[in-house]
Design a protein around this motif. Structure first.
Motif, PDB file in Angstrom:
ATOM      1  N   MET A 293       0.998  -1.222   0.027  1.00  0.00           N
ATOM      2  CA  MET A 293      -0.349  -0.135   0.127  1.00  0.00           C
ATOM      3  C   MET A 293       0.892   1.173  -0.229  1.00  0.00           C
ATOM      4  N   LYS A 294       0.325   2.437  -0.338  1.00  0.00           N
ATOM      5  CA  LYS A 294       1.340   3.491  -0.985  1.00  0.00           C
ATOM      6  C   LYS A 294       0.478   4.751   0.103  1.00  0.00           C
ATOM      7  N   LYS A 295       1.109   6.345   0.698  1.00  0.00           N
ATOM      8  CA  LYS A 295       0.320   6.918   0.773  1.00  0.00           C
ATOM      9  C   LYS A 295      -0.237   7.244   1.117  1.00  0.00           C
ATOM     10  N   GLY A 296      -2.034   7.370   1.558  1.00  0.00           N
ATOM     11  CA  GLY A 296      -3.454   7.966   1.504  1.00  0.00           C
ATOM     12  C   GLY A 296      -3.250   9.588   1.327  1.00  0.00           C
ATOM     13  N   ARG A 297      -4.346   9.609   0.727  1.00  0.00           N
ATOM     14  CA  ARG A 297      -4.560  10.730   0.548  1.00  0.00           C
ATOM     15  C   ARG A 297      -6.198  10.798   0.474  1.00  0.00           C
ATOM     16  N   PHE A 298      -6.454  12.920   0.924  1.00  0.00           N
ATOM     17  CA  PHE A 298      -8.676  13.090   1.147  1.00  0.00           C
ATOM     18  C   PHE A 298      -8.844  13.662   0.129  1.00  0.00           C
ATOM     19  N   TRP A 299      -9.502  13.882   0.977  1.00  0.00           N
ATOM     20  CA  TRP A 299      -9.951  15.677  -0.279  1.00  0.00           C
ATOM     21  C   TRP A 299     -12.005  15.614   0.369  1.00  0.00           C
ATOM     22  N   ILE A 300     -12.078  17.320   1.261  1.00  0.00           N
ATOM     23  CA  ILE A 300     -12.940  17.571   2.075  1.00  0.00           C
ATOM     24  C   ILE A 300     -13.864  18.101   0.066  1.00  0.00           C
ATOM     25  N   THR A 301     -15.145  17.656  -0.143  1.00  0.00           N
ATOM     26  CA  THR A 301     -16.509  17.792  -0.160  1.00  0.00           C
ATOM     27  C   THR A 301     -17.614  18.857   0.312  1.00  0.00           C
ATOM     28  N   PRO A 302     -16.786  19.872   0.147  1.00  0.00           N
ATOM     29  CA  PRO A 302     -18.296  20.831   1.369  1.00  0.00           C
ATOM     30  C   PRO A 302     -19.852  20.404   1.576  1.00  0.00           C
ATOM     31  N   ASP A 303     -19.758  20.358  -0.500  1.00  0.00           N
ATOM     32  CA  ASP A 303     -21.941  19.858   0.094  1.00  0.00           C
ATOM     33  C   ASP A 303     -21.625  19.070  -1.847  1.00  0.00           C
ATOM     34  N   PRO A 304     -22.120  17.874  -1.973  1.00  0.00           N
ATOM     35  CA  PRO A 304     -22.071  17.584  -3.337  1.00  0.00           C
ATOM     36  C   PRO A 304     -23.042  18.507  -4.309  1.00  0.00           C
ATOM     37  N   TYR A 305     -24.441  18.946  -3.552  1.00  0.00           N
ATOM     38  CA  TYR A 305     -25.533  18.871  -3.913  1.00  0.00           C
ATOM     39  C   TYR A 305     -25.542  20.685  -4.340  1.00  0.00           C
ATOM     40  N   HIS A 306     -24.469  21.564  -3.506  1.00  0.00           N
ATOM     41  CA  HIS A 306     -24.585  22.877  -3.814  1.00  0.00           C
ATOM     42  C   HIS A 306     -23.387  23.644  -4.687  1.00  0.00           C
ATOM     43  N   ASN A 307     -24.024  25.043  -5.250  1.00  0.00           N
ATOM     44  CA  ASN A 307     -22.285  25.447  -5.356  1.00  0.00           C
ATOM     45  C   ASN A 307     -21.763  26.080  -4.619  1.00  0.00           C
ATOM     46  N   ASP A 308     -21.268  25.655  -3.176  1.00  0.00           N
ATOM     47  CA  ASP A 308     -20.531  25.604  -2.312  1.00  0.00           C
ATOM     48  C   ASP A 308     -19.324  25.828  -2.577  1.00  0.00           C
ATOM     49  N   ASP A 309     -18.007  26.114  -1.300  1.00  0.00           N
ATOM     50  CA  ASP A 309     -17.475  26.349  -0.563  1.00  0.00           C
ATOM     51  C   ASP A 309     -16.511  26.212   0.093  1.00  0.00           C
ATOM     52  N   ASN A 310     -17.893  26.664   0.986  1.00  0.00           N
ATOM     53  CA  ASN A 310     -17.797  26.321   2.762  1.00  0.00           C
ATOM     54  C   ASN A 310     -18.627  25.349   2.735  1.00  0.00           C
ATOM     55  N   ILE A 311     -18.040  25.215   4.354  1.00  0.00           N
ATOM     56  CA  ILE A 311     -19.020  23.734   5.489  1.00  0.00           C
ATOM     57  C   ILE A 311     -19.903  24.864   5.542  1.00  0.00           C
ATOM     58  N   GLN A 312     -21.685  24.511   6.169  1.00  0.00           N
ATOM     59  CA  GLN A 312     -21.912  24.975   6.498  1.00  0.00           C
ATOM     60  C   GLN A 312     -23.075  23.783   7.194  1.00  0.00           C
ATOM     61  N   ILE A 313     -23.153  24.181   8.711  1.00  0.00           N
ATOM     62  CA  ILE A 313     -24.090  23.366   9.190  1.00  0.00           C
ATOM     63  C   ILE A 313     -25.783  23.417   8.760  1.00  0.00           C
ATOM     64  N   GLY A 314     -26.432  21.970   8.328  1.00  0.00           N
ATOM     65  CA  GLY A 314     -27.545  21.672   7.681  1.00  0.00           C
ATOM     66  C   GLY A 314     -27.044  21.341   6.526  1.00  0.00           C
ATOM     67  N   ARG A 315     -25.785  21.170   6.382  1.00  0.00           N
ATOM     68  CA  ARG A 315     -26.073  20.938   4.535  1.00  0.00           C
ATOM     69  C   ARG A 315     -24.886  19.373   4.565  1.00  0.00           C
ATOM     70  N   GLU A 316     -24.741  18.923   3.587  1.00  0.00           N
ATOM     71  CA  GLU A 316     -24.599  17.565   3.618  1.00  0.00           C
ATOM     72  C   GLU A 316     -22.685  17.789   3.297  1.00  0.00           C
ATOM     73  N   VAL A 317     -21.407  16.843   4.105  1.00  0.00           N
ATOM     74  CA  VAL A 317     -20.277  17.327   3.741  1.00  0.00           C
ATOM     75  C   VAL A 317     -19.540  15.828   3.341  1.00  0.00           C
ATOM     76  N   LYS A 318     -18.325  15.647   2.161  1.00  0.00           N
ATOM     77  CA  LYS A 318     -18.356  14.295   1.975  1.00  0.00           C
ATOM     78  C   LYS A 318     -16.885  14.476   2.229  1.00  0.00           C
ATOM     79  N   ILE A 319     -16.260  13.277   2.905  1.00  0.00           N
ATOM     80  CA  ILE A 319     -14.882  13.258   3.168  1.00  0.00           C
ATOM     81  C   ILE A 319     -14.576  11.745   2.658  1.00  0.00           C
ATOM     82  N   SER A 320     -13.854  12.253   1.359  1.00  0.00           N
ATOM     83  CA  SER A 320     -13.441  10.939   0.542  1.00  0.00           C
ATOM     84  C   SER A 320     -11.215  10.565   1.148  1.00  0.00           C
ATOM     85  N   CYS A 321     -11.223   9.191   1.050  1.00  0.00           N
ATOM     86  CA  CYS A 321      -9.874   9.167   1.449  1.00  0.00           C
ATOM     87  C   CYS A 321      -9.417   7.952   0.966  1.00  0.00           C
TER      88      CYS A 321
END
Length: 209
Positions: A1-29
């Motif tokens: 296995m090689k070193k992993g990486r991650f990325w955060i998608t603030p809200d897959p269903y809205h065009n928003d760059d910020n994390i917001q309470i009440g919205r969805e957040v996706k963490i990918s690894c």
């Protein structure tokens, strides 16, 4: 296995760059392994095992992502969801140490910003010198910076088409006149926010001695 990486998608269903309470957040690894089908993923929150639920949805076989990737979807984000999420990757047959990746989600988690200091472009230097091209990057988590030539067919001084930087600095040793031109720095989605890349350019002018 090689070193992993991650990325955060603030809200897959809205065009928003910020994390917001009440919205969805996706963490990918993502972890590279051969074969990727042998990978087993598990998730922790603040060190405790996390199981898939209606509001915390864990997937490992998403057809839209590359093999070796797992996603954690946090639905209807609440303040109590803030914390450190850990993705742990291991192989079914064992024998290789597992890889763990920590991702912090909090009110201070913010998308990246990229600027070039005014005195750093254009940058005038002489042949044979060592020069540092600089882009100032902020954000939490702070993303990797990718450097390239604005002339997409021209390679970087090291011969590659892309160079990675963790501090936003591209050091060029023994510059030559062929290295004169415009260099582009941009944020990578890896180890940061999965949003539209931030970009900036630095003009390098190499003069004869």
């Amino acid at each position: 296995m090689k070193k992993g990486r991650f990325w955060i998608t603030p809200d897959p269903y809205h065009n928003d760059d910020n994390i917001q309470i009440g919205r969805e957040v996706k963490i990918s690894c993502q972890v590279e392994a051969t074969p990727p089908e042998e990978l087993i993923f598990s998730w922790l929150k603040n060190g405790r095992p996390l199981r898939s639920s209606e509001r915390m949805v864990i997937t490992q076989t998403d057809p839209d992502v590359a093999p070796g990737t797992t996603n954690l979807d946090i639905i209807d984000l609440k303040f109590t969801d803030f914390g450190t999420y850990t993705c742990v990757a291991s192989l079914k047959n064992g024998g290789i140490p597992e890889i763990s990746i920590d991702v912090n989600i909090s009110s201070t988690t913010v998308p990246p910003n990229l600027t070039v200091p005014r005195e750093k472009s254009p940058l005038v230097t002489q042949e044979g010198d060592t020069v540092d091209l600089q882009c100032l990057v902020s954000g939490k988590p702070k993303p990797i910076i990718l450097w390239s030539r604005s002339d997409k067919e021209a390679p970087m001084p090291d011969g590659n088409m892309l160079s990675e930087s963790y501090d936003g600095v591209l050091r060029i040793v023994n510059v030559s006149r062929e290295m004169t031109g415009t260099y582009r720095c941009q944020t990578s989605q890896y180890n940061g926010f999965n949003v539209k890349p931030r970009e900036a350019t630095v003009e390098l002018i190499v003069q004869c001695k």
